[in-house]
Design an enzyme around this catalytic site. Sequence first.
Site, mmCIF file in Angstrom:
data_model
loop_
_atom_site.group_PDB
_atom_site.id
_atom_site.type_symbol
_atom_site.label_atom_id
_atom_site.label_comp_id
_atom_site.label_asym_id
_atom_site.label_seq_id
_atom_site.Cartn_x
_atom_site.Cartn_y
_atom_site.Cartn_z
ATOM 1 N N SER A 141 0.840 -1.205 0.000
ATOM 2 C CA SER A 141 0.000 0.000 0.000
ATOM 3 C C SER A 141 0.875 1.255 0.000
ATOM 4 O O SER A 141 0.507 2.275 -0.591
ATOM 5 C CB SER A 141 -0.938 0.013 1.208
ATOM 6 O OG SER A 141 -0.207 -0.052 2.421
ATOM 7 N N ALA B 226 2.853 0.217 8.220
ATOM 8 C CA ALA B 226 1.917 1.196 8.783
ATOM 9 C C ALA B 226 1.370 2.104 7.694
ATOM 10 O O ALA B 226 1.956 2.228 6.614
ATOM 11 C CB ALA B 226 2.619 2.052 9.839
ATOM 12 N N TYR C 263 -3.182 10.004 12.742
ATOM 13 C CA TYR C 263 -1.946 9.236 12.556
ATOM 14 C C TYR C 263 -1.154 9.200 13.858
ATOM 15 O O TYR C 263 -0.747 8.125 14.328
ATOM 16 C CB TYR C 263 -1.111 9.861 11.436
ATOM 17 C CG TYR C 263 0.307 9.347 11.341
ATOM 18 C CD1 TYR C 263 0.568 8.000 11.122
ATOM 19 C CD2 TYR C 263 1.394 10.216 11.462
ATOM 20 C CE1 TYR C 263 1.873 7.525 11.036
ATOM 21 C CE2 TYR C 263 2.685 9.759 11.367
ATOM 22 C CZ TYR C 263 2.932 8.413 11.161
ATOM 23 O OH TYR C 263 4.217 7.946 11.077
ATOM 24 N N ILE D 32 5.332 25.662 -0.663
ATOM 25 C CA ILE D 32 5.447 25.499 0.780
ATOM 26 C C ILE D 32 4.093 25.750 1.418
ATOM 27 O O ILE D 32 3.443 26.766 1.145
ATOM 28 C CB ILE D 32 6.482 26.486 1.357
ATOM 29 C CG1 ILE D 32 7.875 26.183 0.808
ATOM 30 C CG2 ILE D 32 6.483 26.448 2.878
ATOM 31 C CD1 ILE D 32 8.925 27.193 1.231
ATOM 32 N N ARG E 206 12.059 21.332 10.710
ATOM 33 C CA ARG E 206 12.160 19.876 10.722
ATOM 34 C C ARG E 206 13.601 19.465 10.992
ATOM 35 O O ARG E 206 14.549 20.118 10.546
ATOM 36 C CB ARG E 206 11.695 19.272 9.377
ATOM 37 C CG ARG E 206 10.205 19.445 9.096
ATOM 38 C CD ARG E 206 9.369 18.656 10.072
ATOM 39 N NE ARG E 206 7.937 18.806 9.861
ATOM 40 C CZ ARG E 206 7.165 19.652 10.517
ATOM 41 N NH1 ARG E 206 7.700 20.478 11.422
ATOM 42 N NH2 ARG E 206 5.869 19.694 10.294
#
Length: 315
Positions: free
Chosen positions: A34, A81, A147, A206, A214
């Site tokens: 997936s 996942a 999530y 963006i 990050r």
Amino acid sequence: MNILLTGGAGFIGRWVAKQLLGDGHLVWILDDLSNGREDNIEEFKDHKGLQAFIIGDIKDEALLDKVFSENKFDICYHLGASINVQDSIDDPRTTFNNDAVGTFYVMEQCRKHRTKVVFMSTCMVYDVCLDDQGITEIHPIKPASPYAGAKIAAENMVLSYYFAYDLPVVVIRPFNTYGPFQKTGGEGGVVAIFIRNNLVGKDLLIYGKGEQTRDLLYVEDCANFVVEAGYSDKVNGQIVNAGLGSDITINELALVIAKDEMRIKHVPHIHPQSEIQKLLCNSTKAKELLGWTPKVSLEEGILRTEKWIQSSHLM
């Protein structure tokens, strides 16, 4: 050792497979494709250490029972996942079933067969970083997306097996990982998407103001961290972070890649409610317990990723 790797045809999973095979282990890969792709593990298809590539779902209890019963696994690296934040907002059921329920089924087999578990979680479970000391494993968590919520639920399930059954487990939280074999389309990572768009002459888009930061970890460093967490008993029952240890704003990242402010455009954020404005990792625990430190700088990692995208004709 005999090792089961779920999600082994995915971006990080294929690098974990590469190291495990290189270290001389026998590896079984389980992936429903997936997110993963068979092409990702084409390099290993004739490797004597790769025992099987099984296309299957971690929610298929009969399949899991068969795979575990037929092979005595020493370690299960559980990377399989659903990983997309926006998908989890649009369809929380699929993400919860894959990330929490699927993990429960894996844990039940590992409990039955006394198989160590390395569970791949995510830095997206954390609340915003408030200083330059970085996020440690005791930093507050915040399930800002389904999530993250599903991963937190799965983490707690995994750790409960350590306390309730004395099963060796470790929960790992790598920070934002990038590098070769990451998808360059909408579901890929920001580095891969920016590099591809720059190479084909497209604008770099963006979300929001671009001031969010990050901590970007090169994929081979990440895979080494994942593997080492399985080898060591020192981290059993623990949560462990891994990151580069420095963060960069998305605006700065875009400029590093495009080298032209005119190529950078800002667009409305698709999920502002789930954005984490500052992510910076403190990997002290990984260094102390595993002897792990990242080796690839952001500049070097971007160069390697760019070369791979060019050589793979993904432009």
